[in-house]
Design a protein around this motif. Structure first.
Motif, PDB file in Angstrom:
ATOM      1  N   ASN A 311       0.838  -1.202   0.000  1.00 17.80           N
ATOM      2  CA  ASN A 311       0.000   0.000   0.000  1.00 17.80           C
ATOM      3  C   ASN A 311       0.872   1.250   0.000  1.00 17.80           C
ATOM      4  N   GLU A 312       0.289   2.321  -0.475  1.00 20.69           N
ATOM      5  CA  GLU A 312       0.997   3.596  -0.502  1.00 20.69           C
ATOM      6  C   GLU A 312       1.397   4.024   0.911  1.00 20.69           C
ATOM      7  N   GLY A 313       2.652   4.444   1.055  1.00 22.31           N
ATOM      8  CA  GLY A 313       3.131   4.896   2.354  1.00 22.31           C
ATOM      9  C   GLY A 313       3.905   3.837   3.116  1.00 22.31           C
ATOM     10  N   GLU A 314       3.842   2.576   2.663  1.00 25.92           N
ATOM     11  CA  GLU A 314       4.578   1.515   3.359  1.00 25.92           C
ATOM     12  C   GLU A 314       6.040   1.543   2.932  1.00 25.92           C
ATOM     13  N   LEU A 315       6.915   1.101   3.815  1.00 28.82           N
ATOM     14  CA  LEU A 315       8.365   1.120   3.579  1.00 28.82           C
ATOM     15  C   LEU A 315       8.855  -0.310   3.347  1.00 28.82           C
ATOM     16  N   GLY A 316       9.472  -0.540   2.208  1.00 26.84           N
ATOM     17  CA  GLY A 316      10.004  -1.882   1.910  1.00 26.84           C
ATOM     18  C   GLY A 316      11.447  -2.028   2.352  1.00 26.84           C
ATOM     19  N   PHE A 317      11.837  -3.275   2.715  1.00 31.77           N
ATOM     20  CA  PHE A 317      13.217  -3.521   3.097  1.00 31.77           C
ATOM     21  C   PHE A 317      13.526  -5.014   2.953  1.00 31.77           C
ATOM     22  N   CYS A 318      14.824  -5.318   3.078  1.00 30.56           N
ATOM     23  CA  CYS A 318      15.283  -6.703   2.952  1.00 30.56           C
ATOM     24  C   CYS A 318      15.762  -7.210   4.315  1.00 30.56           C
ATOM     25  N   GLU A 319      15.769  -8.501   4.444  1.00 30.77           N
ATOM     26  CA  GLU A 319      16.251  -9.108   5.683  1.00 30.77           C
ATOM     27  C   GLU A 319      17.676  -8.633   5.976  1.00 30.77           C
ATOM     28  N   GLY A 320      17.898  -8.222   7.208  1.00 32.63           N
ATOM     29  CA  GLY A 320      19.213  -7.754   7.609  1.00 32.63           C
ATOM     30  C   GLY A 320      19.395  -6.252   7.511  1.00 32.63           C
ATOM     31  N   ASP A 321      18.459  -5.549   6.817  1.00 28.05           N
ATOM     32  CA  ASP A 321      18.558  -4.091   6.712  1.00 28.05           C
ATOM     33  C   ASP A 321      18.404  -3.453   8.094  1.00 28.05           C
ATOM     34  N   ILE A 322      19.112  -2.342   8.282  1.00 27.91           N
ATOM     35  CA  ILE A 322      18.956  -1.552   9.498  1.00 27.91           C
ATOM     36  C   ILE A 322      18.071  -0.340   9.164  1.00 27.91           C
ATOM     37  N   ILE A 323      16.968  -0.197   9.868  1.00 28.84           N
ATOM     38  CA  ILE A 323      15.988   0.858   9.593  1.00 28.84           C
ATOM     39  C   ILE A 323      16.039   1.870  10.739  1.00 28.84           C
ATOM     40  N   MET A 324      16.170   3.151  10.401  1.00 26.78           N
ATOM     41  CA  MET A 324      16.145   4.194  11.418  1.00 26.78           C
ATOM     42  C   MET A 324      14.681   4.467  11.779  1.00 26.78           C
ATOM     43  N   LEU A 325      14.357   4.379  13.056  1.00 24.48           N
ATOM     44  CA  LEU A 325      12.977   4.558  13.505  1.00 24.48           C
ATOM     45  C   LEU A 325      12.681   6.037  13.775  1.00 24.48           C
ATOM     46  N   THR A 326      11.500   6.482  13.303  1.00 29.02           N
ATOM     47  CA  THR A 326      11.107   7.887  13.523  1.00 29.02           C
ATOM     48  C   THR A 326       9.836   8.032  14.344  1.00 29.02           C
ATOM     49  N   ASN A 327       9.005   6.985  14.373  1.00 29.43           N
ATOM     50  CA  ASN A 327       7.732   7.145  15.068  1.00 29.43           C
ATOM     51  C   ASN A 327       7.079   5.776  15.286  1.00 29.43           C
ATOM     52  N   ARG A 328       6.337   5.643  16.399  1.00 28.77           N
ATOM     53  CA  ARG A 328       5.505   4.453  16.594  1.00 28.77           C
ATOM     54  C   ARG A 328       4.059   4.852  16.307  1.00 28.77           C
ATOM     55  N   ILE A 329       3.496   4.287  15.240  1.00 28.64           N
ATOM     56  CA  ILE A 329       2.138   4.652  14.841  1.00 28.64           C
ATOM     57  C   ILE A 329       1.119   4.057  15.800  1.00 28.64           C
ATOM     58  N   ASP A 330       1.249   2.768  16.094  1.00 28.09           N
ATOM     59  CA  ASP A 330       0.394   2.111  17.097  1.00 28.09           C
ATOM     60  C   ASP A 330       1.125   0.866  17.564  1.00 28.09           C
ATOM     61  N   GLU A 331       0.418  -0.030  18.234  1.00 30.35           N
ATOM     62  CA  GLU A 331       1.101  -1.195  18.805  1.00 30.35           C
ATOM     63  C   GLU A 331       1.578  -2.172  17.737  1.00 30.35           C
ATOM     64  N   ASN A 332       1.106  -2.061  16.513  1.00 29.23           N
ATOM     65  CA  ASN A 332       1.468  -3.002  15.455  1.00 29.23           C
ATOM     66  C   ASN A 332       2.333  -2.400  14.354  1.00 29.23           C
ATOM     67  N   TRP A 333       2.403  -1.083  14.280  1.00 25.83           N
ATOM     68  CA  TRP A 333       3.106  -0.455  13.164  1.00 25.83           C
ATOM     69  C   TRP A 333       4.121   0.569  13.655  1.00 25.83           C
ATOM     70  N   LEU A 334       5.270   0.590  12.950  1.00 22.85           N
ATOM     71  CA  LEU A 334       6.326   1.562  13.197  1.00 22.85           C
ATOM     72  C   LEU A 334       6.532   2.390  11.931  1.00 22.85           C
ATOM     73  N   GLU A 335       7.205   3.525  12.102  1.00 21.74           N
ATOM     74  CA  GLU A 335       7.557   4.369  10.960  1.00 21.74           C
ATOM     75  C   GLU A 335       9.059   4.587  10.984  1.00 21.74           C
ATOM     76  N   GLY A 336       9.690   4.540   9.806  1.00 19.96           N
ATOM     77  CA  GLY A 336      11.129   4.716   9.768  1.00 19.96           C
ATOM     78  C   GLY A 336      11.628   5.090   8.392  1.00 19.96           C
ATOM     79  N   THR A 337      12.988   5.147   8.260  1.00 16.93           N
ATOM     80  CA  THR A 337      13.612   5.525   6.994  1.00 16.93           C
ATOM     81  C   THR A 337      14.750   4.572   6.692  1.00 16.93           C
ATOM     82  N   ILE A 338      14.957   4.379   5.397  1.00 13.98           N
ATOM     83  CA  ILE A 338      16.097   3.581   4.938  1.00 13.98           C
ATOM     84  C   ILE A 338      16.402   3.970   3.498  1.00 13.98           C
ATOM     85  N   ARG A 339      17.690   4.163   3.205  1.00 12.81           N
ATOM     86  CA  ARG A 339      18.141   4.540   1.866  1.00 12.81           C
ATOM     87  C   ARG A 339      17.355   5.721   1.276  1.00 12.81           C
TER      88      ARG A 339
END
Length: 356
Positions: A311-339
Motif C-alpha cells: 500500500n501507498e506509504g509503506e516502507l520496503g526492506f530486505c532481511e538484515g537491513d537496518i531501519i532508522m525509527l522515527t515514530n511508533r504509529i500504534d502497537e502493530n506499526w512503526l515508521e522509519g527511513t532507509i536509503r
C-alpha cells in the motif's frame, strides 16, 4: 361672471376640432419640476450605490429608517462593511502567526485599524441615510407624488372639457362651464404643487450640506486612524531593518560510515559528503546500532524478514537491513527511513535494537 380663461390658454387644432393647449408659463414650470423630480430620484439611487455597491447591503440600507424607528437610534446599519471583513481576516491570521513576529504583529495592527474604519463607515452610512437620503425620499413620497397626481387629474379634466366643448349646443351651458371650472381648478393645483417643489431648494441645498459634512467627518476620522497606523508600521519597518538578519543554517544530516572506524564514545560521526547507498547495502552496521552503544544513538531496528510494500506509504526492506525509527504509529506499526525512503511497516518484521 365671465370666465377669462382665454388668457391662460390658447387653442390648437386637434383632428379638426379645437383642443385646449396649456400656456408656455405652465409648460416651463412643468419642465423645471420634471427635471427636479428626476434629479431627486436618481441622486437617491446613486447615493445608495455610493455608500454600498453591494446590492444585498444596499437593500438593508434602505430599511435603516424603518429599523431605527422600531429600535430607536441605530448604531449599526445591519450589514458588514468590506473594511471590517478585511480587518477580521488580518487580525485572525496575525494572532495565529503570533503578534511577536513582524508580519503577524503588522497584520494585527492593520486589521484592528480596518475594523475601526468599518465603524466610521457605519456612522457615515447612517448619517447620510438619515440626513440626506430620507429627507429626499420624503420629497419623492409626498411632493413629487402630489405633482404626478395633479398633472394626471389635469389631463383627465382637459380631455373632459375638450369633449364637452365639441358638443357645445347639445349639452347645457352649465355643464360646459362646470367642466371649464374643474379644469382651471386642476391647473392651479398642479401649478401650486410644482411651485412648492421648486421653492424648497433651500431645504435641498441644506440636505446637500449635510451629505458633505458627513463625508468630511468620515474622511477626517479615517485620516486620523490611518496616520496612527502609518506611524506604527513605520516603527515596525525600522525595527525589522535594525534587527540582524538570521541566515538559514540547515542541520547536519546524519550518515553512517561503512569503514570499521572506532569512536572513543561509541557514536557515529556525521559525514560532510554522505555516501550513496545501493539497494543491497545496509544503512548502518550492527556496531552503530546496538544496545551497548545507545548514548546519543538514533532509534533503529534490524529487519528479520523481507517486507514488500503493498500500500501507498509503506516502507520496503530486505532481511538484515537496518531501519532508522522515527515514530511508533500504534502497537502493530512503526515508521522509519532507509536509503532515503520513509514509510511505515509492521513491527513483527523487525527486531528493535535502539527503541524510540
Amino acid at each position: 361672471g365671465t370666465l377669462v380663461f382665454s388668457l391662460l390658454m390658447v387653442s390648437e387644432k386637434v383632428g379638426g376640432a379645437e383642443g385646449t393647449k396649456l400656456d408656455e408659463d405652465f409648460k416651463d414650470l412643468e419642465k423645471r419640476a420634471d427635471v427636479t423630480s428626476k434629479a431627486v430620484v436618481d441622486v437617491i439611487s446613486k447615493t445608495s450605490e455610493y455608500l454600498q455597491p453591494n446590492p444585498a447591503s444596499r437593500a438593508k440600507l434602505t430599511m435603516l429608517n424603518t429599523v431605527s424607528k422600531m429600535r430607536g437610534q441605530v448604531k449599526s446599519p445591519g450589514y458588514p462593511q468590506a473594511e471590517g471583513l478585511l480587518g477580521e481576516s488580518m487580525a485572525k491570521f496575525g494572532r495565529e502567526m503570533g503578534e511577536d513576529t513582524n508580519f503577524g504583529g503588522a497584520l494585527v495592527d492593520v486589521g484592528e485599524s480596518m475594523k475601526r474604519l468599518a465603524e466610521v463607515k457605519d456612522s457615515l452610512d447612517i448619517d447620510v441615510k438619515q440626513n440626506f437620503i430620507d429627507p429626499l425620499q420624503a420629497v419623492v413620497d409626498k411632493d413629487i407624488k402630489d405633482i404626478q397626481h395633479h398633472l394626471k387629474k389635469l389631463e383627465g379634466r382637459r380631455l373632459d372639457y375638450d369633449y364637452k366643448k365639441k358638443r357645445q349646443g347639445k349639452i347645457p351651458d352649465e355643464e360646459l362651464r362646470s367642466a371649464l371650472e374643474k379644469f382651471h381648478e386642476s391647473k392651479e393645483m398642479a401649478e401650486s404643487s410644482m411651485h412648492n417643489l421648486l421653492e424648497t431648494d433651500v431645504e435641498q441645498v441644506s440636505q446637500m450640506a449635510s451629505l458633505v459634512e458627513s463625508q468630511l467627518q468620515y474622511h477626517k476620522q479615517a485620516v486620523q486612524i490611518l496616520e496612527e497606523l502609518t506611524d506604527k508600521l513605520r516603527d515596525r519597518v525600522n525595527e525589522a531593518q535594525s534587527r540582524p538578519r538570521r541566515e538559514y543554517t540547515p542541520k547536519p544530516k546524519a550518515s553512517f560510515d561503512y569503514e570499521e572506524q572506532e569512536h572513543s564514545n561509541g557514536e557515529y560521526s556525521p559525514s560532510a559528503n554522505p555516501p550513496s547507498y545501493s539497494s543491497a547495502a545496509p544503512m548502518c552496521r550492527r556496531k552503530h546500532c546496538t544496545p551497548g552503544n545507545r548514548v546519543n544513538m538514533q532509534p533503529c531496528a534490524k529487519a528479520l524478514y523481507d517486507f514488500e510494500p503493498e500500500n501507498e506509504g509503506e516502507l520496503g526492506f530486505c532481511e538484515g537491513d537496518i531501519i532508522m525509527l522515527t515514530n511508533r504509529i500504534d502497537e502493530n506499526w512503526l515508521e522509519g527511513t532507509i536509503r532515503g525512503q520513509s514509510g511505515f511497516f509492521p513491527n513483527n518484521y523487525v527486531e528493535v535494537v535502539v527503541p524510540l
